[in-house]
Design a protein around this motif. Structure first.
Motif, PDB file in Angstrom:
ATOM      1  N   ARG A  48     -14.234   4.295  31.613  1.00 37.04           N
ATOM      2  CA  ARG A  48     -13.716   5.359  30.772  1.00 37.04           C
ATOM      3  C   ARG A  48     -14.780   5.927  29.840  1.00 37.04           C
ATOM      4  NH1 ARG A  48      -8.896   4.160  27.753  1.00 37.04           N
ATOM      5  NH2 ARG A  48      -8.358   2.568  29.242  1.00 37.04           N
ATOM      6  N   ASP A  49     -15.954   5.311  29.812  1.00 42.23           N
ATOM      7  CA  ASP A  49     -16.999   5.814  28.926  1.00 42.23           C
ATOM      8  C   ASP A  49     -17.826   6.924  29.549  1.00 42.23           C
ATOM      9  OD1 ASP A  49     -16.260   4.165  26.904  1.00 42.23           O
ATOM     10  OD2 ASP A  49     -17.525   2.520  27.570  1.00 42.23           O
ATOM     11  N   LEU A  99      -9.883  -9.933  31.860  1.00 43.22           N
ATOM     12  CA  LEU A  99     -10.258  -8.599  32.365  1.00 43.22           C
ATOM     13  C   LEU A  99     -10.851  -7.760  31.247  1.00 43.22           C
ATOM     14  CD1 LEU A  99      -7.337  -7.635  34.748  1.00 43.22           C
ATOM     15  CD2 LEU A  99      -9.714  -7.964  35.357  1.00 43.22           C
ATOM     16  N   LYS A 119      -9.101  -3.336  38.195  1.00 39.33           N
ATOM     17  CA  LYS A 119      -8.666  -4.510  37.444  1.00 39.33           C
ATOM     18  C   LYS A 119      -7.607  -5.276  38.209  1.00 39.33           C
ATOM     19  CE  LYS A 119      -9.321  -3.078  32.683  1.00 39.33           C
ATOM     20  NZ  LYS A 119      -8.544  -2.396  31.649  1.00 39.33           N
ATOM     21  N   ALA A 120      -6.682  -4.530  38.836  1.00 36.10           N
ATOM     22  CA  ALA A 120      -5.605  -5.196  39.562  1.00 36.10           C
ATOM     23  C   ALA A 120      -6.171  -6.023  40.705  1.00 36.10           C
ATOM     24  CB  ALA A 120      -4.610  -4.169  40.081  1.00 36.10           C
ATOM     25  N   GLN A 121      -7.174  -5.478  41.396  1.00 39.82           N
ATOM     26  CA  GLN A 121      -7.751  -6.248  42.501  1.00 39.82           C
ATOM     27  C   GLN A 121      -8.598  -7.400  41.967  1.00 39.82           C
ATOM     28  OE1 GLN A 121      -6.027  -5.502  44.734  1.00 39.82           O
ATOM     29  NE2 GLN A 121      -6.294  -3.511  45.724  1.00 39.82           N
ATOM     30  N   MET A 122      -9.240  -7.189  40.809  1.00 40.65           N
ATOM     31  CA  MET A 122      -9.988  -8.297  40.212  1.00 40.65           C
ATOM     32  C   MET A 122      -9.031  -9.412  39.808  1.00 40.65           C
ATOM     33  SD  MET A 122     -12.741  -6.124  38.070  1.00 40.65           S
ATOM     34  CE  MET A 122     -13.353  -7.333  36.921  1.00 40.65           C
ATOM     35  N   LYS A 175     -26.429  10.836  26.369  1.00 41.72           N
ATOM     36  CA  LYS A 175     -25.728  10.096  27.426  1.00 41.72           C
ATOM     37  C   LYS A 175     -25.829  10.817  28.763  1.00 41.72           C
ATOM     38  CE  LYS A 175     -22.075   7.540  25.139  1.00 41.72           C
ATOM     39  NZ  LYS A 175     -20.669   7.671  24.771  1.00 41.72           N
ATOM     40  N   MET A 213     -17.815   0.219  30.916  1.00 40.54           N
ATOM     41  CA  MET A 213     -16.453   0.609  31.314  1.00 40.54           C
ATOM     42  C   MET A 213     -16.423   2.021  31.882  1.00 40.54           C
ATOM     43  SD  MET A 213     -13.493  -1.077  30.807  1.00 40.54           S
ATOM     44  CE  MET A 213     -12.313  -0.229  29.773  1.00 40.54           C
ATOM     45  N   TYR A 261     -15.064  16.748  26.722  1.00 40.07           N
ATOM     46  CA  TYR A 261     -14.898  17.546  25.512  1.00 40.07           C
ATOM     47  C   TYR A 261     -14.979  16.641  24.294  1.00 40.07           C
ATOM     48  CZ  TYR A 261     -12.538  20.611  22.172  1.00 40.07           C
ATOM     49  OH  TYR A 261     -12.213  21.362  21.088  1.00 40.07           O
ATOM     50  N   TYR A 262     -15.708  17.091  23.265  1.00 39.44           N
ATOM     51  CA  TYR A 262     -15.777  16.332  22.031  1.00 39.44           C
ATOM     52  C   TYR A 262     -15.108  17.162  20.933  1.00 39.44           C
ATOM     53  CZ  TYR A 262     -17.619  13.645  18.139  1.00 39.44           C
ATOM     54  OH  TYR A 262     -17.729  12.873  17.028  1.00 39.44           O
ATOM     55  N   PRO A 263     -13.930  16.721  20.452  1.00 43.03           N
ATOM     56  CA  PRO A 263     -13.220  17.535  19.467  1.00 43.03           C
ATOM     57  C   PRO A 263     -13.939  17.532  18.120  1.00 43.03           C
ATOM     58  CG  PRO A 263     -12.074  15.459  19.803  1.00 43.03           C
ATOM     59  CD  PRO A 263     -13.206  15.484  20.769  1.00 43.03           C
ATOM     60  N   TYR A 292     -24.186  11.745  22.051  1.00 42.63           N
ATOM     61  CA  TYR A 292     -23.325  12.189  23.145  1.00 42.63           C
ATOM     62  C   TYR A 292     -24.093  12.983  24.183  1.00 42.63           C
ATOM     63  CZ  TYR A 292     -18.560  10.841  22.426  1.00 42.63           C
ATOM     64  OH  TYR A 292     -17.419  10.115  22.377  1.00 42.63           O
ATOM     65  N   ILE A 297      -7.696   0.978  36.676  1.00 50.18           N
ATOM     66  CA  ILE A 297      -6.522   0.101  36.806  1.00 50.18           C
ATOM     67  C   ILE A 297      -6.535  -0.632  38.143  1.00 50.18           C
ATOM     68  CG2 ILE A 297      -4.019   0.091  37.072  1.00 50.18           C
ATOM     69  CD1 ILE A 297      -3.933   2.371  35.035  1.00 50.18           C
ATOM     70  N   ILE A 298      -6.807   0.116  39.228  1.00 49.77           N
ATOM     71  CA  ILE A 298      -6.784  -0.525  40.549  1.00 49.77           C
ATOM     72  C   ILE A 298      -7.874  -1.587  40.635  1.00 49.77           C
ATOM     73  CG2 ILE A 298      -7.064  -0.158  43.016  1.00 49.77           C
ATOM     74  CD1 ILE A 298      -5.918   2.648  42.580  1.00 49.77           C
ATOM     75  N   TYR A 338     -13.228   8.766  19.834  1.00 48.21           N
ATOM     76  CA  TYR A 338     -11.950   8.339  20.386  1.00 48.21           C
ATOM     77  C   TYR A 338     -11.637   6.884  20.032  1.00 48.21           C
ATOM     78  CZ  TYR A 338     -12.584  12.540  23.147  1.00 48.21           C
ATOM     79  OH  TYR A 338     -12.791  13.825  23.541  1.00 48.21           O
ATOM     80  N   PHE A 376       0.197  -6.103  37.548  1.00 49.32           N
ATOM     81  CA  PHE A 376       0.102  -4.888  36.736  1.00 49.32           C
ATOM     82  C   PHE A 376       1.374  -4.048  36.836  1.00 49.32           C
ATOM     83  CE2 PHE A 376      -4.248  -5.871  36.308  1.00 49.32           C
ATOM     84  CZ  PHE A 376      -4.709  -5.108  35.267  1.00 49.32           C
TER      85      PHE A 376
END
Lengths: 281, 277
Positions: free
Chosen positions: B3-4, A56, B180-183, B68, B1, B10-12, B65, B177-178, A18, A89
């Motif tokens: 998102r990792d 960030l 980061k926003a609070q950070m 992990k 992170m 799924y791995y395309p 993968y 996102i939240i 990705y 944000f």
């Protein structure tokens, strides 16, 4: 006060299927007190860029300097940087969590280590400057309307008294009236507090009326960087990457083609009006 | 992170495994798990290893993968191995220290158990890496359909599963996102003692729950607006149908399981004969 970006690149999910480059060699200088618009269509790297400015996200390569200091230095206090570079944000109203509006706005100043009184004072000031009626201060933030929630969230960042204020699409999902109110608010903020303001948007109309400088992002790099007048002269190139110049730009170019010697560098309706009137005088 | 995280991700890729019917892959994962518990000796272990390596090669998913997924169960693996190592009674005592004894059988059990756990995770993660969550729930729904005759709400279960799976990445991103926003407002999620850290989660969890409820509400409304009434009379746009490859895969699986069971039942005897001779 300035923020300097030196050849900043950022890769999402490096080394996987990705993997994607969100920023490619971006170099910028953001001067003290400037009002800057950052424009680009979805996925052009705007949001990624601004998350670098307060640390960030950490750049995959390149350096960022705030007031002459490298923010990636080991002993650099990123939390302090975040109070100096306030970042609002997209849809900031989704981050409200406290039981009262006032407490929510106090969250930032309290994290700065201020006393309860001082934080309260800051919160009061911030809430007043975003124009929220005082009767609402001790209500639950979840009872407010969308536009009001957004103001509270912006106040939450303002209460930290940042030197630079960054807003990511502050007008997304608001009606025209709400949009104008927020933009006027930001513009006043810039004038009164002499903060540098970065306004991220994909709407040229929004930005053209307010900012002194426009940075156009496309596919992770800076495409244009200049005054609105300079940038909108490239309206054909902007169209090619899915953006558009303000409607007055089109009107003025059309008039010029028809033989009227108008100034094509104008960016607001007001300026356009003056330019046209000048010819008939 | 955040998102990792590769939870059921799924791995395309373009491989035979990716194109197989999800029911085959579900069955395959089941067969493989069963086969892992049939072997008792090195030959069975070797067969399971070879089978796994072949599958990994066919899947075209990078090996890293799958590894992990193992990180998440390191603690479980260590505890299992230790229990097997110290608590297996046996004749051949290797080391004794106080009340702790390590026997030859213990070592063997610990190693086999560890291998089984690793293979189990890697084997099942191949299934999730080569099948999209939607395919997986489709397959599950179809495979379990006979149960609806005895009033098991198969369709609802499948729908709940697919919605849940669909929302995992969304909620992960929302959390990101939240956070980061609070950070950006000076929140600190990393330092302090346990109580402070738990308290620091409040600014993250409250908005997250609020948004989860809002999303659930929106989704329910959107489904209602499209006249969703549950599974009755519902047809599929792309119904699952077995292809030639799917039958071949079933044959291979049956063959593999047959060999493993046969070795378990008769292998010891052949082994014994050889040793005897």
């Amino acid at each position: 006060m300035s923020i300097i970006l030196d050849k900043v690149s950022y890769v999402y999910s490096e080394g996987t299927a990705y993997e994607s480059w969100a920023l490619k060699n971006v170099s910028l200088k953001i001067e003290d007190g400037q009002f800057i618009g950052i424009i680009g269509h979805t996925g052009s790297g705007k949001s990624t860029l601004i998350q670098h400015l307060n640390g960030l996200l950490k750049a995959s390569s390149g350096g960022i300097y705030f007031n002459g200091r490298d923010i990636y230095e080991e002993d650099y206090d990123l939390r302090e940087l975040r109070t100096k570079v306030g970042l609002v944000f997209q849809y900031p109203e989704h981050q409200l969590f406290e039981t009262t509006i006032f407490d929510d706005v106090c969250f930032g100043p309290m994290n700065q280590g201020l006393s309860k009184n001082e934080a309260g004072l800051r919160a009061f000031e911030a809430l007043r400057s975003v124009g929220l009626p005082e009767s609402l201060y001790y209500q639950s933030p979840f009872d407010l309307s969308g536009g009001q929630k957004r103001r509270v969230a912006i106040a939450g960042v303002l209460a930290m008294k940042p030197e630079v204020l960054i807003l990511d699409e502050p007008t997304a999902g608001l009606d025209p009236k709400g949009r104008d109110e927020i933009l006027d608010l930001v513009s006043n903020m810039h004038r009164e507090r002499e903060m540098a303001v970065l306004l991220v948007s994909h709407s040229m109309e929004d930005v053209a009326n307010y900012v002194q400088r426009i940075i156009v992002m496309n596919d992770g790099s800076v495409m244009y960087d200049g005054t609105p007048g300079e940038v909108f002269l490239h309206y054909k190139e902007l169209e090619a990457v899915g953006l558009a110049a303000p409607q007055v730009t089109y009107l003025m170019h059309e008039l010029k083609e028809q033989g009227l010697p108008v100034d094509c560098g104008v960016t607001t309706v007001e300026e356009a009006r003056n330019s046209i009137l000048k010819i008939f005088r | 992170m955040l998102r990792d995280i590769t939870l059921g991700q799924y791995y395309p890729a373009d491989s035979v495994l990716h194109k197989l019917d999800p029911r085959v892959k579900l069955m395959g994962a089941l067969v493989y798990i069963v086969s892992l518990f049939t072997f008792r000796d090195a030959v069975g272990f070797a067969a399971a290893t070879v089978f796994l390596i072949c599958i990994i090669r066919i899947s075209k998913v990078p090996f890293s993968y799958m590894v992990k997924g193992l990180k998440a169960i390191v603690v479980l693996m260590i505890i299992t191995a230790l229990f097997n190592l110290f608590l297996t009674p046996g004749k051949q005592v290797l080391v004794t220290y106080g009340i702790l004894t390590i026997t030859m059988e213990g070592v063997k059990n610990a190693v086999f158990m560890l291998v089984r756990l690793i293979y189990l995770i890697v084997g099942t993660s191949i299934m999730t890496l080569t099948t999209t969550p939607n395919q997986l729930t489709d397959g599950l729904e179809k495979a379990l359909m006979p149960l609806s005759k005895i009033r098991v709400p198969v369709h609802s279960i499948a729908m709940i599963m697919s919605i849940a799976l669909r929302f995992i990445p969304i909620l992960i991103e929302e959390t990101d996102i939240i956070m980061k926003a609070q950070m950006a407002r000076g929140a600190d999620f990393e330092s302090g003692n346990l109580i402070r850290r738990v308290k620091a989660m409040v600014p993250l969890l409250v908005p997250l729950f609020v948004s989860a409820f809002r999303r659930a509400d929106d989704l329910a409304m959107a489904m209602e607006a499209r006249c969703y009434v549950g599974g009755r009379g519902r047809t599929k746009m792309k119904p699952l149908r077995y292809q030639k490859e799917d039958y071949q895969a079933y044959l291979i699986l049956a063959g593999y399981l047959g060999v493993m069971i046969a070795w378990r039942v008769f292998g010891a005897r052949i082994w014994g004969l050889k040793l005897g001779a």
